[in-house]
Design a protein around this motif. Structure first.
Motif, short mmCIF file in Angstrom:
data_model
loop_
_atom_site.label_atom_id
_atom_site.label_comp_id
_atom_site.label_asym_id
_atom_site.label_seq_id
_atom_site.Cartn_x
_atom_site.Cartn_y
_atom_site.Cartn_z
N GLY A 126 28.49 -3.68 6.68
CA GLY A 126 27.41 -3.06 7.45
C GLY A 126 26.52 -4.14 8.03
O GLY A 126 26.36 -5.22 7.45
N TRP A 127 25.94 -3.83 9.20
CA TRP A 127 25.06 -4.79 9.89
C TRP A 127 23.64 -4.24 9.97
O TRP A 127 23.43 -3.17 10.52
CB TRP A 127 25.59 -5.04 11.31
CG TRP A 127 24.64 -5.80 12.20
CD1 TRP A 127 23.78 -6.80 11.85
CD2 TRP A 127 24.46 -5.62 13.62
NE1 TRP A 127 23.08 -7.25 12.95
CE2 TRP A 127 23.48 -6.55 14.05
CE3 TRP A 127 25.03 -4.77 14.58
CZ2 TRP A 127 23.05 -6.64 15.38
CZ3 TRP A 127 24.60 -4.86 15.89
CH2 TRP A 127 23.62 -5.80 16.28
N ASN A 128 22.69 -4.96 9.39
CA ASN A 128 21.28 -4.61 9.55
C ASN A 128 20.75 -5.33 10.78
O ASN A 128 20.52 -6.54 10.75
CB ASN A 128 20.48 -5.02 8.30
CG ASN A 128 18.99 -4.76 8.46
OD1 ASN A 128 18.58 -3.77 9.08
ND2 ASN A 128 18.15 -5.62 7.90
N LEU A 129 20.60 -4.57 11.83
CA LEU A 129 20.14 -5.13 13.11
C LEU A 129 18.64 -5.39 13.04
O LEU A 129 17.86 -4.46 12.79
CB LEU A 129 20.45 -4.12 14.21
CG LEU A 129 20.02 -4.37 15.66
CD1 LEU A 129 20.78 -3.45 16.59
CD2 LEU A 129 18.53 -4.22 15.87
N VAL A 130 18.23 -6.64 13.24
CA VAL A 130 16.79 -6.92 13.31
C VAL A 130 16.46 -7.66 14.59
O VAL A 130 17.33 -8.28 15.21
CB VAL A 130 16.26 -7.74 12.09
CG1 VAL A 130 16.44 -6.96 10.80
CG2 VAL A 130 16.90 -9.11 12.01
N THR A 131 15.17 -7.59 14.94
CA THR A 131 14.72 -8.25 16.17
C THR A 131 14.04 -9.58 15.86
O THR A 131 13.71 -10.31 16.78
CB THR A 131 13.76 -7.33 16.93
OG1 THR A 131 12.74 -6.90 16.02
CG2 THR A 131 14.47 -6.12 17.48
N SER A 132 13.81 -9.88 14.58
CA SER A 132 13.24 -11.15 14.11
C SER A 132 11.81 -11.38 14.59
O SER A 132 11.57 -11.75 15.74
CB SER A 132 14.09 -12.34 14.52
OG SER A 132 15.33 -12.25 13.87
N ALA A 133 10.88 -11.15 13.67
CA ALA A 133 9.47 -11.15 14.04
C ALA A 133 8.73 -12.44 13.69
O ALA A 133 7.54 -12.54 13.93
CB ALA A 133 8.79 -9.96 13.35
N SER A 134 9.45 -13.44 13.14
CA SER A 134 8.69 -14.58 12.62
C SER A 134 8.65 -15.78 13.58
O SER A 134 9.66 -16.14 14.20
CB SER A 134 9.28 -14.99 11.26
OG SER A 134 9.67 -16.32 11.24
N ASN A 135 7.49 -16.38 13.68
CA ASN A 135 7.31 -17.58 14.50
C ASN A 135 8.11 -18.75 13.95
O ASN A 135 8.58 -19.60 14.70
CB ASN A 135 5.83 -18.00 14.49
CG ASN A 135 5.06 -17.21 15.53
OD1 ASN A 135 5.46 -17.15 16.68
ND2 ASN A 135 3.97 -16.60 15.11
N ILE A 136 8.24 -18.77 12.62
CA ILE A 136 8.95 -19.89 11.98
C ILE A 136 10.41 -19.89 12.45
O ILE A 136 10.98 -20.93 12.78
CB ILE A 136 8.88 -19.75 10.44
CG1 ILE A 136 7.43 -19.81 9.99
CG2 ILE A 136 9.73 -20.80 9.75
CD1 ILE A 136 7.22 -19.61 8.50
N GLU A 137 11.00 -18.70 12.50
CA GLU A 137 12.38 -18.58 12.96
C GLU A 137 12.48 -18.97 14.44
O GLU A 137 13.39 -19.71 14.82
CB GLU A 137 12.79 -17.12 12.82
CG GLU A 137 13.96 -16.89 11.94
CD GLU A 137 14.25 -15.40 11.83
OE1 GLU A 137 13.31 -14.58 11.76
OE2 GLU A 137 15.44 -15.07 11.81
#
Ligand code: FMN
Length: 422
Positions: A126-137
């Motif tokens: 399964g894939w947990n789709l995220v939009t990535s909210a972190s500045n560090i990333e």
């Protein structure tokens, strides 16, 4: 017997979900890079017939201050799809769900990676789709910083549609996509998934997040404190499905829960307090700040209230949840940080197996959840306790399976087929 049974996932997190888990006297401090540790956890969850294990991800350290990062329970760990590939060959039934970002990947590559995990695990991916909210990333990918919330979701919508097209077309023709952010011309070099397509998971709770989930997700993770918050989220997401030609049973909503269980209530409370006592204030406040997207929270008096916050471009929903709790319960920054350090805003229940089963049953039967994403405060002890004490209690009540009914993750979850990602 309840005709409907709850779904249970295990949310993995190195030493444990409590931020001070690594300081627990029985903690396994190097858990994050010990494959044997993860395999043991996966086998425990599989023996208890849990639906899936879930790995979160962010491509970077979670905390910019290395002094603080080194004092948290998740500062080192494997890239999760690699980890799940290793776990796949050491397990037979349990579902394997990993986060992957739509901001820092391309859809063809990611569709192929999950299709491979799905094939090599016999239909358990399964894939947990995220939009990535972190500045560090964001800073690790040479970008100009974090893109706006709206831009991230626009890219995610197109990304999800391309991935779904590739999965559906796997083994047959190709895809001919020419869009705003992506252009894809080929088919995958893999046959169609044993479960139709890997399961799609989402955890965004903003308007854009809930809408994308209603359109594409099979499973939705969420964070909620009260029954009312969980129920409102549940009704909201389920209410959006009809617009996409979907029905309530097509999506399983699984809020996080962090249970602390023992044979008696005083014992459970003592176990919980033992971890609470191990939280350094600066670590608790730093964790809270990162989820609130505010860098200078430490400047405010720690025994005073949370200041007014600008609306976040990061995790909008978690910020709203924390602000709501601080106002509702009149908590100071210190109190809020200590509370948040236990499970990052997720629901925590401390008690006996019967008390915990009562609470889970009430949210499940009250229409606030289809199941739960279980977040043990430390590993392996609190997972062992949940599987040994709470799972049998749920089984006795007819609320949870005693044997796997199928082989694939979609079968465990009772999901028909791939969602349409139009
Ligand atoms: C249970 C749960 C797990 C999550 N796991 C991740 C993760 O692994 N990586 C990540 O970047 N975000 C993760 N998130 C955050 C959300 O997926 C989402 O990106 C964030 O909430 C911002 O979207 P929103 O503003 O729509 O809520 C998780 C959220 C929840 C509730």
């Amino acid at each position: 017997m309840s005709p409907r049974q709850m779904k249970l996932g295990l949310f993995l997190w190195a030493t444990g979900h409590h931020i001070a888990a690594w300081r627990h006297p029985k903690a396994h401090v190097t858990a994050g890079i010990d494959i044997g540790h993860y395999i043991q956890l996966a086998r425990t969850a599989e023996a208890a017939k849990l639906d899936m294990i879930f790995c979160e991800d962010a491509a970077g350290l979670r905390e910019a201050n290395v002094g603080i990062a080194s004092q948290t329970s998740r500062s080192i760990g494997f890239e999760p799809i690699s980890l799940l590939s290793a776990i796949a060959v050491q397990t037979g039934r349990i579902g394997l769900v990993s986060t992957a970002s739509t901001s820092y990947n391309e859809p063809y590559g990611l569709a192929r990676t999950f299709a491979s995990l799905d094939q090599l695990s016999g239909g358990r991916a399964g894939w947990n789709l995220v939009t990535s909210a972190s500045n560090i990333e964001a800073a690790n990918f040479g970008s100009m910083g974090l893109r706006s919330h709206a831009d991230r979701y626009e890219r995610a919508r197109e990304f999800a549609a391309v991935v779904a097209g590739l999965w559906r077309g796997a083994g047959s023709g190709g895809l001919n996509h020419d869009g705003q952010s992506f252009s894809v011309r080929d088919a995958l070099d893999l046959p169609r998934s044993p479960q139709g397509a890997p399961v799609m998971v989402q955890a965004g709770a903003s308007e854009d997040g809930k809408d994308l989930a209603a359109r594409t997700a099979d499973v939705v993770f969420s964070a909620a404190q009260t029954f009312e918050e969980a129920k409102a989220f549940y009704d909201d997401v389920k209410g959006r499905l009809a617009a996409y030609g979907r029905t309530s049973g097509d999506v399983k909503i699984m809020p996080g829960v962090a249970p602390v269980v023992a044979a008696t209530e005083p014992e459970a409370r003592a176990k919980h307090e033992e971890l609470q006592e191990l939280i350094p204030d600066e670590v608790g406040v730093a964790l809270l700040s990162s989820y609130l997207s505010i860098s200078d929270l430490w400047r405010y008096p720690i025994d005073g209230p949370l200041p007014e916050l600008p609306e976040s471009e990061g995790m909008k929903s978690r910020q709203a949840l924390v602000v709501e709790q601080s106002r509702r319960d009149g908590l100071s920054i210190r109190q809020l940080a200590r509370h948040f350090a236990g499970a990052r805003g997720h629901w925590r229940i401390v008690g006996t197996p019967a008390q915990i089963a009562d609470e889970l049953q009430a949210r499940f039967e009250g229409g606030a959840a289809d199941g739960f994403n279980v977040m043990p405060s430390w590993f392996p002890g609190e997972l062992d306790a949940f599987c040994a004490l709470v799972v049998p209690e749920l089984q006795r009540r007819g609320l949870f399976r005693t044997e796997y009914e199928g082989r694939t993750l979609r079968e465990h979850l009772g999901l028909k087929g791939p969602a349409s990602a139009a």
